[in-house]
Design an enzyme around this catalytic site. Structure first.
Site, PDB file in Angstrom:
ATOM      1  N   CYS A   1      32.044  33.929  42.323  1.00 46.11           N
ATOM      2  CA  CYS A   1      30.891  34.194  41.462  1.00 46.11           C
ATOM      3  C   CYS A   1      31.078  33.557  40.090  1.00 46.11           C
ATOM      4  CB  CYS A   1      30.695  35.702  41.329  1.00 46.11           C
ATOM      5  SG  CYS A   1      29.354  36.118  40.209  1.00 46.11           S
TER       6      CYS A   1
ATOM      7  N   CYS B   1      29.845  35.590  37.152  1.00 48.76           N
ATOM      8  CA  CYS B   1      30.662  36.769  36.817  1.00 48.76           C
ATOM      9  C   CYS B   1      31.932  36.350  36.079  1.00 48.76           C
ATOM     10  CB  CYS B   1      31.123  37.514  38.070  1.00 48.76           C
ATOM     11  SG  CYS B   1      29.869  37.774  39.298  1.00 48.76           S
ATOM     12  N   ASP B   2      32.574  35.269  36.546  1.00 49.69           N
ATOM     13  CA  ASP B   2      33.936  34.984  36.106  1.00 49.69           C
ATOM     14  C   ASP B   2      34.106  33.699  35.300  1.00 49.69           C
ATOM     15  OD1 ASP B   2      34.767  37.284  37.433  1.00 49.69           O
ATOM     16  OD2 ASP B   2      34.889  36.222  39.334  1.00 49.69           O
TER      17      ASP B   2
END
Ligand code: NDP
Length: 315
Positions: free
Chosen positions: A134, A137-138
């Protein structure tokens, strides 16, 4: 005593939430089991530019939050739980969830699809320590660093472009010569000065297990077998998704890749015969379109069929 509901919705992405809005508005008080990834794939994307009604686009998480509020306003209930097993032979259907047991007269399966992994032990060991599926997300954790993205489709291009906001260099590794990505996405990636596209290349190993952080990738050129090491501190997977339908195997028909086979987009079948009261919508049954708006559309269809089914059975 086990509670019996009129309808339970599995999944809280675009399809599940649309089904929740419609069934709640019809007075069915749906229970939404939010699943392993509450909000589904939209909750981990950034700007959604093609959902009709938002001329400037809308952030995925905001769109999901709005849908949830809309469903709640009409009486939908949400539970942070997932399905462990299901018995569709009895009616009401019996569900065992991480929060207990529920019986339900109808079931809407909107469990979506989850990111696919390469399956290398070193990759699995380093998830959350430099390996991620992701980017939104990261990506933030890789400011100023060099990273790699695996995949040759639109997801890989989108991730690579997004990651250039943080990383100093993004190498896209694709196992074949030609890309699956759409022309526009591929051109954007090719035009970006910090994106490098490397074809005919597979990842044999993620390096850094001893240090518990990604130190590099052991690569192989599939045309000549030549091995090399790419020093990166992050690896993002952009190789597609797996439908979340395994728990239905043997009770409703799945296709060869595990997607729920549907008739007219929402009717589930078992051995080719329609299963009354069980409907599927969104990415768990859609290998072709996989869009937020098509997921929402099939969620609406599943809800309307659910209403009809319950009405015909006197509920
Ligand atoms: P796709 O199935 O389109 O692409 C997956 C890619 O990963 C392929 O290039 C495939 O290689 C590669 N791959 C699969 N398994 C492996 C493996 N084990 N090892 C190495 N490589 C692997 O999935 P996407 O998620 O990219 O896209 C899904 C759908 O969503 C598409 O319809 C796409 O257009 C859409 N989408 C649209 C976006 C946009 O328009 N903004 C953004 C993201 C997705 P190979 O080509 O060899 O099979």
């Amino acid at each position: 005593m086990t509670e019996t509901r009129d309808t339970v919705i599995l999944g809280s992405g675009c399809a599940g939430l649309t089904a929740a809005i419609y069934t709640a508005r019809a007075g069915l008080k749906p229970l939404v089991l939010e699943g392993h990834e509450p909000g589904g794939q939209l909750s981990i994307t950034t700007l959604v530019e093609n959902f009709p009604g938002w001329p400037e686009g809308i952030q995925g998480p905001e769109l999901i939050e709005n849908m949830k509020k809309q469903a709640t306003r009409f009486g939908a209930e949400f539970q942070l739980a997932h399905l462990n097993s299901v018995d569709l032979n009895a009616h009401p259907f019996r569900l065992k969830t991480s929060a207990g047991e529920i019986n339900t007269r109808s079931l809407i399966v909107a469990s979506g699809a989850s990111a696919r992994w390469l399956g290398l032990p070193s990759e699995q060991a380093l998830i959350g320590h430099g390996v991620s599926s992701c980017a939104t997300c990261d990506g933030f954790f890789f400011r100023g660093q060099e990273i790699a993205v695996v995949g040759g489709g639109d997801s890989a291009m989108e991730e690579a472009l997004f990651l250039t906001r943080f990383a100093s260099k993004v190498t896209v590794l694709h196992r074949r010569e030609s890309f699956r990505a759409s022309k526009i996405m591929l051109e954007r990636a090719m035009a970006h000065p910090n994106v490098v596209l490397r074809t005919n290349t597979v990842v044999d190993e993620v390096l850094g297990i001893d240090e518990n952080e990604v130190k590099g990738l052991s690569l192989r050129d599939v045309t000549n077998g030549e091995a090399s090491v790419l020093p990166v501190s992050g690896l993002f997977l952009g190789i597609g998704h797996e439908p979340n339908a395994k728990m239905f195997a043997g009770q409703i028909d799945l296709d060869e890749d595990g997607y729920i086979h549907t008739q007219n987009n929402v009717f589930t079948t078992h051995n080719g015969v329609v299963v009354p009261g069980v409907y599927a919508c969104g990415d768990v049954q859609d290998r072709r379109y996989r869009q937020a708006i098509t997921a929402a559309g099939s969620g609406c269809m599943a809800a309307l069929e659910t209403e009809k089914f319950l009405e015909e059975h006197g509920h």
